[in-house]
Motif scaffolding. Structure first.
Motif, PDB file in Angstrom:
ATOM      1  N   SER A 159     -22.175  18.379  48.672  1.00  0.00           N
ATOM      2  CA  SER A 159     -23.777  18.541  49.058  1.00  0.00           C
ATOM      3  C   SER A 159     -23.893  18.248  50.690  1.00  0.00           C
ATOM      4  O   SER A 159     -23.485  17.298  50.913  1.00  0.00           O
ATOM      5  N   SER A 160     -24.965  18.824  51.205  1.00  0.00           N
ATOM      6  CA  SER A 160     -25.591  18.114  52.602  1.00  0.00           C
ATOM      7  C   SER A 160     -26.397  17.367  52.223  1.00  0.00           C
ATOM      8  O   SER A 160     -27.186  17.435  52.251  1.00  0.00           O
ATOM      9  N   SER A 161     -25.529  15.608  52.426  1.00  0.00           N
ATOM     10  CA  SER A 161     -27.077  14.930  53.050  1.00  0.00           C
ATOM     11  C   SER A 161     -27.923  14.469  54.292  1.00  0.00           C
ATOM     12  O   SER A 161     -29.130  14.007  54.247  1.00  0.00           O
ATOM     13  N   LYS A 162     -27.433  15.273  55.520  1.00  0.00           N
ATOM     14  CA  LYS A 162     -28.661  16.542  56.355  1.00  0.00           C
ATOM     15  C   LYS A 162     -29.994  17.075  54.780  1.00  0.00           C
ATOM     16  O   LYS A 162     -31.506  16.408  56.177  1.00  0.00           O
TER      17      LYS A 162
ATOM     18  N   LYS B  46     -20.545   9.001  55.112  1.00  0.00           N
ATOM     19  CA  LYS B  46     -20.537  10.483  56.235  1.00  0.00           C
ATOM     20  C   LYS B  46     -19.797  11.541  57.124  1.00  0.00           C
ATOM     21  O   LYS B  46     -19.767  12.413  56.987  1.00  0.00           O
ATOM     22  N   VAL B  47     -19.081   9.954  57.388  1.00  0.00           N
ATOM     23  CA  VAL B  47     -17.437  11.115  58.008  1.00  0.00           C
ATOM     24  C   VAL B  47     -16.724  10.520  57.564  1.00  0.00           C
ATOM     25  O   VAL B  47     -16.049   9.293  58.178  1.00  0.00           O
ATOM     26  N   PHE B  48     -15.758  11.055  56.577  1.00  0.00           N
ATOM     27  CA  PHE B  48     -14.748  11.038  56.363  1.00  0.00           C
ATOM     28  C   PHE B  48     -13.632  11.036  56.703  1.00  0.00           C
ATOM     29  O   PHE B  48     -13.238  12.107  58.006  1.00  0.00           O
ATOM     30  N   PRO B  49     -12.447  10.230  57.057  1.00  0.00           N
ATOM     31  CA  PRO B  49     -12.276   9.587  56.583  1.00  0.00           C
ATOM     32  C   PRO B  49     -12.657   7.952  56.507  1.00  0.00           C
ATOM     33  O   PRO B  49     -11.690   6.467  56.605  1.00  0.00           O
ATOM     34  N   VAL B  50     -13.764   7.714  57.641  1.00  0.00           N
ATOM     35  CA  VAL B  50     -13.579   6.289  57.862  1.00  0.00           C
ATOM     36  C   VAL B  50     -14.238   5.165  56.663  1.00  0.00           C
ATOM     37  O   VAL B  50     -13.340   4.371  57.086  1.00  0.00           O
ATOM     38  N   ASP B  51     -15.202   6.115  55.594  1.00  0.00           N
ATOM     39  CA  ASP B  51     -14.884   4.689  54.331  1.00  0.00           C
ATOM     40  C   ASP B  51     -13.899   4.880  53.241  1.00  0.00           C
ATOM     41  O   ASP B  51     -13.820   3.696  53.452  1.00  0.00           O
ATOM     42  N   TYR B  52     -12.932   5.903  53.925  1.00  0.00           N
ATOM     43  CA  TYR B  52     -11.899   5.324  52.771  1.00  0.00           C
ATOM     44  C   TYR B  52     -10.864   3.818  54.003  1.00  0.00           C
ATOM     45  O   TYR B  52     -10.163   3.495  53.141  1.00  0.00           O
ATOM     46  N   ILE B  53     -11.210   4.571  55.057  1.00  0.00           N
ATOM     47  CA  ILE B  53     -10.083   3.364  55.695  1.00  0.00           C
ATOM     48  C   ILE B  53     -10.209   2.152  55.718  1.00  0.00           C
ATOM     49  O   ILE B  53     -10.084   1.173  55.036  1.00  0.00           O
ATOM     50  N   LEU B  54     -11.697   1.594  56.009  1.00  0.00           N
ATOM     51  CA  LEU B  54     -12.672   0.780  55.221  1.00  0.00           C
ATOM     52  C   LEU B  54     -12.426   0.183  53.681  1.00  0.00           C
ATOM     53  O   LEU B  54     -12.592  -1.362  53.237  1.00  0.00           O
ATOM     54  N   PHE B  55     -12.424   1.263  52.960  1.00  0.00           N
ATOM     55  CA  PHE B  55     -12.258   1.089  51.311  1.00  0.00           C
ATOM     56  C   PHE B  55     -11.142   0.242  51.469  1.00  0.00           C
ATOM     57  O   PHE B  55     -10.560  -0.731  50.584  1.00  0.00           O
ATOM     58  N   LEU B  56      -9.980   1.104  52.060  1.00  0.00           N
ATOM     59  CA  LEU B  56      -8.588   0.453  51.364  1.00  0.00           C
ATOM     60  C   LEU B  56      -7.924  -0.826  51.825  1.00  0.00           C
ATOM     61  O   LEU B  56      -7.346  -1.827  51.975  1.00  0.00           O
ATOM     62  N   LEU B  57      -9.327  -1.064  52.896  1.00  0.00           N
ATOM     63  CA  LEU B  57      -8.845  -2.267  53.998  1.00  0.00           C
ATOM     64  C   LEU B  57      -9.729  -3.590  52.950  1.00  0.00           C
ATOM     65  O   LEU B  57      -8.894  -4.519  52.532  1.00  0.00           O
ATOM     66  N   LEU B  58     -10.964  -3.139  53.034  1.00  0.00           N
ATOM     67  CA  LEU B  58     -11.436  -3.920  51.108  1.00  0.00           C
ATOM     68  C   LEU B  58     -10.477  -4.448  50.031  1.00  0.00           C
ATOM     69  O   LEU B  58     -10.414  -5.782  49.561  1.00  0.00           O
ATOM     70  N   VAL B  59      -9.814  -3.593  49.545  1.00  0.00           N
ATOM     71  CA  VAL B  59      -9.069  -3.702  48.472  1.00  0.00           C
ATOM     72  C   VAL B  59      -7.491  -4.440  48.935  1.00  0.00           C
ATOM     73  O   VAL B  59      -7.318  -5.489  48.036  1.00  0.00           O
ATOM     74  N   LEU B  60      -7.308  -4.070  50.092  1.00  0.00           N
ATOM     75  CA  LEU B  60      -6.291  -5.287  50.146  1.00  0.00           C
ATOM     76  C   LEU B  60      -6.682  -6.806  50.483  1.00  0.00           C
ATOM     77  O   LEU B  60      -5.382  -7.061  50.453  1.00  0.00           O
ATOM     78  N   PHE B  61      -7.632  -6.657  50.578  1.00  0.00           N
ATOM     79  CA  PHE B  61      -8.048  -7.811  51.065  1.00  0.00           C
ATOM     80  C   PHE B  61      -8.062  -8.334  49.897  1.00  0.00           C
ATOM     81  O   PHE B  61      -7.953 -10.002  50.440  1.00  0.00           O
ATOM     82  N   LEU B  62      -8.812  -8.170  48.990  1.00  0.00           N
ATOM     83  CA  LEU B  62      -9.112  -8.609  47.905  1.00  0.00           C
ATOM     84  C   LEU B  62      -7.659  -8.613  47.530  1.00  0.00           C
ATOM     85  O   LEU B  62      -7.754  -9.509  46.297  1.00  0.00           O
TER      86      LEU B  62
END
Length: 589
Positions: free
Chosen positions: A67-70, A368-384
């Motif tokens: 879907s389009s978020s716009k 909204k801009v992949f893979p920005v969220d994926y990188i942030l999620f990867l860092l969050l998971v590795l931190f935890l």
């Protein structure tokens, strides 16, 4: 094209995770007791459990790409069949990974543990222990775990779902009807996963909470109070003084019939104990400075010293991130406790976010801009994940107050490593719940998906929100607009976790309220660590651990930078003042 990019990103992450898992096992296992079977199982299990939790942003990205978020409309290519195929593929991958995690945790790791325990070096040398006898010895102990898995799935297959949840008026919504309508196989897997998540949550709230508070502070206080060259020179000076004093006392003893008096005897015994401590410290200082090592190790030690000040900055950033996670979880917890649509009956499922939550907002915007969220999620998971490792290493593997195994760098036995792997598997399953339900609930459920909350002019035509931006709303579980039903596709991960908490509310209630216990433990450990100077355990006979604590935790900022410079240059100052405290086995700060 976008779907392929998402899966390629996930494949790259898997390769990266394999490297991280290998480094983790290599760093912690003891070199003299390495076993190939233990190493392979630990690396593979760690990689599988991290791959499971890192599938969530892939899940969110795939369903959001339809879907389009716009303008809040379904994309032209996203026909119902295409969307169903994407969801079906994700289900297969999720069920495979969840089942693999369960099998590894409950069967493979226990079998590997008993396989290692069955090995008898003398029996193997004289031929009395064969491969078959060792295999049967490990298998017979694993039978109990096989029965446990069978019973677990049988109970899940036949256990009735929650009647109160079905009778709740909110369950008439399409989203919840879809969750409640599942077959016996899904119910068995949901029950098994719910039980493992709940057990993992009990481990997670102790170890991960402690590690989340300790990891940033440990990085901030990681610079030594004295450089390796200075420590070696100081230790040599103190050792010489110690031995000279021993010679003086022994000189008094010559010619005496009764030997040393009680006072001199006590002093001599104290000097002998101090000498052993100084010898251990001298050996570790030599290792830390790279003496008798190749040029590669020496170069790495100097590079480590150059980048040591960055640990301070990194520790501060991680502390801010940990506090942000704390605040986000607290906000979500309060929101769920107050505004959950069915409270206890469905495990505190939240229909939509009512209070601004920073972590969720960051992930929704970045998605909204992949893979920005994926990188942030990867860092969050590795931190935890790293926080969980730090927590296990600090607290140790315990039964109540009895320490069964200690997890230390380069000194972890294969048995301890396997038990730590099981604990990390359960912790990561609990992390899956915590991230999806507490840290970023809206992101984990619908991502950036929106729908157009306006009526169309003609039947069958999609509404137009291009000139009415205020009519674009984020997808939620409670959205009953016909357009929302067509546009909004919930992630497979959130659907599966909500299925567990709704069909078996007990798991949902325990997992939800345990998050507040997690926050309480984190706060206590954080405040204690922040304001309390760690003390050196003088009874610890392990020399390297003793010196790590002494060098890493008892220092002032100025001494830290001096130590860093001396470690880089490899030279110590010529004047080393020794104090009474130094002579008693501690480095003056």
């Amino acid at each position: 094209m976008q779907t392929s990019l998402i899966w390629v990103t996930y494949a790259v992450a898997i390769v990266l995770l394999l490297a991280i898992a290998s480094i983790f096992v290599y760093i912690y296992q003891t070199p003299r007791d390495r076993a190939v079977s233990v190493t392979i199982v630990c690396i593979f299990t760690t990689n599988a459990l991290l791959a499971t939790v890192l599938l969530m942003p892939v899940d969110v990205a795939l369903v959001s790409s339809t879907s389009s978020s716009k303008d809040g409309r379904k994309k032209d290519w996203a026909t119902p069949n295409r969307v169903d195929n994407i969801v079906y593929t994700l289900k297969i991958v999720y069920y495979t990974l969840y089942s693999l995690d369960a099998v590894l945790c409950l069967l493979v790791v226990p079998f590997t543990y008993f396989w290692y325990e069955e090995y008898d070096e003398e029996a193997a040398a004289d031929g009395s222990q064969t491969f078959g006898s060792r295999l049967w010895g490990a298998f017979k102990y694993t039978i109990a775990f096989i029965l446990l898995v069978v019973i677990l799935f049988l109970v899940g297959f036949f256990v009735p779902v929650a009647r109160k949840a079905k009778l709740d008026k909110h369950m008439d919504l399409d989203y919840f009807k879809h969750i409640l309508a599942e077959n016996h196989g899904e119910r068995a897997l949901s029950f098994a996963l719910g039980l493992l998540i709940t057990i993992g949550t009990l481990i997670y709230l102790i170890y991960t909470a402690a590690g989340l508070a300790l990891l940033p502070v440990a990085l901030i206080k990681s610079a030594p109070s004295i450089s390796a060259p200075s420590l070696a020179a100081n230790t040599a000076s103190q050792l010489e003084q110690n031995r000279e004093r021993q010679r003086q006392l022994e000189g008094r003893n010559e010619g005496r019939e009764g030997g040393l008096d009680a006072r001199d005897r006590r002093e001599l015994e104290a000097l002998v104990r101090e000498e052993r401590t100084l010898i251990r410290r001298e050996r570790l200082a030599a290792e830390s400075s790279g003496e008798d090592r190749n040029w590669l190790v020496k170069s790495w030690i100097k590079i480590e010293a150059v980048f040591r000040p960055l640990k301070l900055v990194g520790g501060l950033l991680l502390m801010v991130l940990a506090l942000l996670i704390f605040v986000s979880m607290l906000i979500t917890g309060i929101d769920k406790a107050k505004n959950s649509i069915c409270k206890v009956n469905c495990g505190y499922v939240l229909g939509h976010i009512n209070i601004f939550q920073p972590m969720n907002w960051i992930f929704v915007i970045s998605s909204k801009v992949f893979p920005v969220d994926y990188i942030l999620f990867l860092l969050l998971v590795l931190f935890l994940f790293c926080a969980s490792v730090v927590g296990i290493a600090t607290v140790g593997i315990r039964f109540l107050w009895i320490v069964l195994f200690k997890i230390r760098k380069g000194h972890t036995s294969p048995q301890a490593l396997l038990m730590a792997t099981v604990m990390l598997t359960l912790i990561v399953l609990a992390l899956n719940y915590s991230v999806a339900m507490m840290i970023a609930p809206q992101y984990a459920t619908f991502g950036p998906q929106t729908y157009c909350d306006r009526a169309s002019r003609h039947p069958g035509e999609q509404p137009d929100c291009s000139n009415h931006r205020s009519a674009i709303k984020h997808c939620t579980e409670l959205a009953e607009n016909p357009v929302a039903k067509e546009v909004c596709t919930p992630s497979v991960a959130s659907t599966f976790i909500n299925r567990v908490t709704i069909n078996f509310p007990f798991f949902g209630v325990v997992d939800f309220w345990a998050q507040f216990v997690f926050l309480g433990i984190y706060l206590i450990v954080f405040l204690t660590t922040l304001f309390r100077t760690p003390k050196l355990d003088t009874d610890q006979m392990d020399a390297d651990l003793e010196e790590e604590e002494e060098e890493g935790l008892l220092a002032s900022t100025s001494r830290r930078f001096n130590a860093t410079w001396q470690d880089i240059t490899g030279r110590a100052k010529k004047n080393y003042g020794t104090t009474n405290g130094d002579r008693n086995g501690s480095v003056s700060a």
